[in-house]
Design an enzyme around this catalytic site. Structure first.
Site, mmCIF file in Angstrom:
data_model
loop_
_atom_site.group_PDB
_atom_site.id
_atom_site.type_symbol
_atom_site.label_atom_id
_atom_site.label_comp_id
_atom_site.label_asym_id
_atom_site.label_seq_id
_atom_site.Cartn_x
_atom_site.Cartn_y
_atom_site.Cartn_z
ATOM 1 N N HIS A 1 -6.612 -5.966 -2.110
ATOM 2 C CA HIS A 1 -5.491 -5.100 -1.736
ATOM 3 C C HIS A 1 -4.519 -5.787 -0.784
ATOM 4 C CE1 HIS A 1 -3.539 -1.219 -1.196
ATOM 5 N NE2 HIS A 1 -3.643 -1.338 0.119
ATOM 6 N N SER B 1 0.837 -1.197 0.000
ATOM 7 C CA SER B 1 0.000 0.000 0.000
ATOM 8 C C SER B 1 0.881 1.260 0.000
ATOM 9 C CB SER B 1 -0.950 -0.047 1.200
ATOM 10 O OG SER B 1 -1.982 0.894 1.077
ATOM 11 N N ASP C 1 -8.374 -5.026 -6.382
ATOM 12 C CA ASP C 1 -7.974 -4.060 -5.359
ATOM 13 C C ASP C 1 -8.942 -2.877 -5.367
ATOM 14 O OD1 ASP C 1 -6.722 -2.267 -3.663
ATOM 15 O OD2 ASP C 1 -4.738 -2.518 -4.549
#
Length: 465
Positions: free
Chosen positions: A411, A284, A376
């Protein structure tokens, strides 16, 4: 006919009187026929048995789950339950039919329903989800890596769900899932302003190493580093936001480039670390930091691993050193679903990132593995991966780039056999927010298993080769 009034006391008396075991078994069989139905009757049948081998294992290791001494061709349910460190109950279950020899083997047999279907040897682990009636927005993350997750597994009669009661438990076994192998050292780091935790493999070293960076959720996340050390790599989990030992306020990044360089050099200077064999991994927002660190003067990583992250800051920078404003100060690109859950995906579109924060990708000089979850919902991972690939190609460095792309994965691509949360609690103040991560259970689990094996292979090639 013997009725169902044979008591436990009666059975004990039969044993204490040393009546031949065949007589005891006959009486037990009568009891089973009376209370359990014809399907489970047998004068001599051994009690059902559920095994897990090994019962203690690292979280990235498969275990073998088997049932024995069961009636042939009968429906059974295998259930896994565990409590998180916050006390929340997580569970998974799967429906099977026993084989002709009265056995069950999750490595071989196919689930016909429940938390997953098909042949999934580790489905009871990655399929764990909060039990019905639990708190909203849960995400399973290990806080204390020096203790295991303890998973209770049970074998139930018929095709049922754990929430259905009563249900006959035929057999049970308890397993332990560890992030730290025996002999791994965990060392708190509070040195030169750096806040982190260093994990060292057993032995004197020196070891290749990883600098481990997570996202804007903040705090100090240790479990991936603990697992790296269990696989022979020194690893430094680094805090950079939302930690009491860092400069405040905790809702913004108050450390800059010098902080991250200090962390890299701290790892490089450690006597048990190979100074020229250090990689960086980021998830991230940690991807942006990974790329930014790698292009700093005086930092020469051997490889980079980027998981679903942007090439620039998703939060407004407060200075040229990389410090940021409050993440929630700019909500222009936030989007919401029908339930009011927030997605940050559009925030990280390359076109929406500030030009001053974008990393000069053409300056990268080491191999880069970029992992994409195609579902994601928190980051525009595909678009960022495309831009990295295009920039390196234009710079004549296409050989440095490796992409792994997984349909149906979200994600949070983490170590294997751990459950995915499609949504989870993002913040409580100033407003309670549930964020969207994405990922569908089965393809996300497959992505985590494949990606982890390829991450370890990538590290082996670039840090040990």
């Amino acid at each position: 006919m013997v009725r169902a009034h044979i008591s436990v006391t009666t059975i004990r008396q039969l044993i204490e009187l040393k009546i031949p075991s065949i007589s005891v078994h006959r009486n037990l069989a009568c009891l089973h026929r009376a209370v359990g139905g014809v399907r489970w009757k047998s004068s001599y049948r051994q009690a059902p048995l559920l095994t897990a081998a090994p019962v203690r294992a690292l979280v990235d290791e498969q275990i073998s789950i088997k049932g024995r001494f069961l009636p042939p061709h009968c429906p059974v349910t295998v259930c896994a339950q565990m409590h998180s460190e916050d006390g929340d109950l997580w569970e998974a279950f799967a429906h099977y039919k026993t084989n002709a020899d009265g056995t069950l083997n999750l490595t071989r047999d196919h689930s016909v329903g429940g938390s997953y279907s098909g042949c999934e040897p580790m489905g009871l682990f990655w399929g764990l989800q909060p039990a019905p009636g639990g708190r909203e927005g849960l995400r399973l993350r290990k806080k204390n890596v020096e203790t295991p997750f303890v998973v209770h597994m049970s074998l139930l009669e018929g095709h049922v769900s754990p929430s259905e009661r009563p249900s006959t438990e035929l057999a049970a076994v308890t397993t332990e899932r560890w992030y730290m192998a025996p002999g791994v050292q965990r060392i708190d780091i509070r040195q030169d302003g750096v806040v982190g935790t260093l994990f060292l493999p057993p032995g004197p070293g020196p070891f290749p190493a990883m600098l481990d960076l997570w996202g804007m959720g903040g705090g100090l996340v240790e479990y991936r580093s603990a697992l790296f050390a269990s696989r022979g790599y020194a690893s430094l989990s680094l805090a950079y936001i939302g930690h009491r030992d860092l400069p405040g306020p905790q809702n913004r990044i108050n450390v800059g480039d010098s902080y991250f360089k200090s962390a890299f050099h701290l790892l490089q200077d450690h006597q048990q670390v190979c100074a020229n064999r250090i990689g960086i991994i980021g998830l991230s927002f940690g991807v942006y930091l990974t790329l930014r660190i790698a292009t700093q003067t005086g930092v020469k990583p051997s490889c980079l691993i980027c998981i679903n992250g942007p090439i620039g800051s998703t939060t407004k920078l407060s200075d040229a050193d990389g410090k940021t404003e409050d993440f929630e100060s700019e909500q222009k690109y936030w989007t919401f679903d029908d339930q009011g859950h927030v997605s940050f995906r559009d925030v990280s579109l390359p076109a929406n990132l500030s030009s001053e924060s974008k990393v000069k990708i053409e300056r990268l000089a080491c191999p880069v593995m970029y992992i994409v979850g195609e579902d994601d919902l928190s980051c525009s991972s595909i678009e960022n991966a495309n831009l990295i690939e295009e920039t390196l190609r234009a710079a004549g460095k296409s050989q440095l780039f490796t992409r792994l792309s997984y349909p149906g994965a979200g994600h949070l691509i983490e170590p294997p056999y751990t459950p995915n949360s499609r949504t989870s609690l993002w913040s409580v103040k100033p407003k309670k927010r549930i964020t969207l991560w994405g990922g569908h259970l089965t393809p996300h689990a497959a992505a985590q298993e494949d990606a982890w094996n390829k991450i370890l292979g990538f590290m082996e090639s670039n840090l040990r080769g």
